[in-house]
Enzyme design. Structure first.
Site, PDB file in Angstrom:
ATOM      1  N   HIS A  17       0.838  -1.205   0.000  1.00 28.15           N
ATOM      2  CA  HIS A  17       0.000   0.000   0.000  1.00 28.15           C
ATOM      3  C   HIS A  17       0.873   1.255   0.000  1.00 28.15           C
ATOM      4  O   HIS A  17       0.613   2.202  -0.751  1.00 28.15           O
ATOM      5  CB  HIS A  17      -0.895   0.054   1.246  1.00 28.15           C
ATOM      6  CG  HIS A  17      -1.942  -0.993   1.322  1.00 28.15           C
ATOM      7  ND1 HIS A  17      -2.134  -1.750   2.462  1.00 28.15           N
ATOM      8  CD2 HIS A  17      -2.882  -1.402   0.437  1.00 28.15           C
ATOM      9  CE1 HIS A  17      -3.147  -2.575   2.263  1.00 28.15           C
ATOM     10  NE2 HIS A  17      -3.615  -2.400   1.046  1.00 28.15           N
ATOM     11  N   LYS A  41     -16.519  -7.036   4.494  1.00 23.79           N
ATOM     12  CA  LYS A  41     -15.483  -7.259   5.494  1.00 23.79           C
ATOM     13  C   LYS A  41     -15.751  -6.528   6.811  1.00 23.79           C
ATOM     14  O   LYS A  41     -14.941  -6.595   7.726  1.00 23.79           O
ATOM     15  CB  LYS A  41     -14.124  -6.774   4.965  1.00 23.79           C
ATOM     16  CG  LYS A  41     -13.656  -7.448   3.710  1.00 23.79           C
ATOM     17  CD  LYS A  41     -12.334  -6.838   3.256  1.00 23.79           C
ATOM     18  CE  LYS A  41     -11.821  -7.443   1.988  1.00 23.79           C
ATOM     19  NZ  LYS A  41     -10.572  -6.809   1.544  1.00 23.79           N
ATOM     20  N   ARG A  92      -2.385  -6.165  -8.014  1.00 27.79           N
ATOM     21  CA  ARG A  92      -1.353  -7.142  -7.694  1.00 27.79           C
ATOM     22  C   ARG A  92      -1.242  -8.225  -8.751  1.00 27.79           C
ATOM     23  O   ARG A  92      -0.182  -8.745  -9.012  1.00 27.79           O
ATOM     24  CB  ARG A  92      -1.637  -7.802  -6.346  1.00 27.79           C
ATOM     25  CG  ARG A  92      -1.420  -6.900  -5.174  1.00 27.79           C
ATOM     26  CD  ARG A  92      -1.788  -7.607  -3.922  1.00 27.79           C
ATOM     27  NE  ARG A  92      -3.204  -7.972  -4.003  1.00 27.79           N
ATOM     28  CZ  ARG A  92      -3.973  -8.195  -2.975  1.00 27.79           C
ATOM     29  NH1 ARG A  92      -3.483  -8.131  -1.768  1.00 27.79           N
ATOM     30  NH2 ARG A  92      -5.234  -8.498  -3.111  1.00 27.79           N
ATOM     31  N   SER A 130      -3.184  -7.499   3.151  1.00 28.75           N
ATOM     32  CA  SER A 130      -3.446  -7.347   4.581  1.00 28.75           C
ATOM     33  C   SER A 130      -3.814  -8.681   5.215  1.00 28.75           C
ATOM     34  O   SER A 130      -3.461  -8.951   6.364  1.00 28.75           O
ATOM     35  CB  SER A 130      -4.568  -6.327   4.806  1.00 28.75           C
ATOM     36  OG  SER A 130      -4.163  -5.048   4.378  1.00 28.75           O
TER      37      SER A 130
END
Length: 165
Positions: A17, A41, A92, A130
């Site tokens: 990040h 989430k 990613r 994360s």
């Protein structure tokens, strides 16, 4: 002034990040790192949104054109409110691309003045998320290659209290 928003859950912020933040900050007059509450989430977070904002501040306060904020609404509406013309998204893997393009099109439909800029992850952070950080922290792994040094103790303490609580 060109303002961009880099949205995410940042639970916690990783070196991947931070890499995107630094690269995006070099492209815009102002970059707002915005902790967004993801409805999928929401109750699974390690840190509360307010704690995430605090952790991000620890990491980016030395970057003069970077601000930190949070929002619970739609990204397109938030961008309109803060006069941002661009959303920055880090990619990613190819698997991220399809979902992110779909979101970019939806955001543009909701806010026609909003563009999305995709920044591919630096190779050394392609694997990093994360979720991976939380799993490593749970087992007490060394986090120095994965999260900014300013918040390693915070992540370890939070995980320790979660394991013991």
């Amino acid at each position: 002034m060109k303002t961009a928003v880099y949205p995410g859950s940042f639970d916690p912020i990783t070196l991947g990040h931070l890499n995107v933040i630094k690269r995006a900050a070099a492209c815009f007059d102002k970059l707002i790192v915005c902790v967004m509450v993801n409805s999928e989430k929401e109750n699974k977070g390690l840190f509360t949104p307010a704690e995430r904002v605090e952790l991000i501040h620890k990491v980016v306060d030395r970057l003069p054109n970077v601000e930190v904020d949070s929002s619970t609404g739609l990204l397109a509406e938030y961008a309109k409110r803060v006069n941002a013309c661009v959303v920055v998204k880090g990619l990613r893997a190819v698997s991220d691309y399809e979902k992110e393009v779909q979101m970019a099109l939806i955001n543009r439909k909701l806010n026609p003045r909003l563009d999305t800029m995709f920044l591919p992850s630096s190779a050394k952070y392609t694997y990093l998320s994360s979720s991976v950080v939380k799993e490593m922290a749970y087992y007490g792994a060394d986090l120095s290659d994965f999260v900014p040094r300013e918040i390693i103790d915070d992540v370890n303490e939070k995980m320790k209290s979660r394991r013991n609580g």
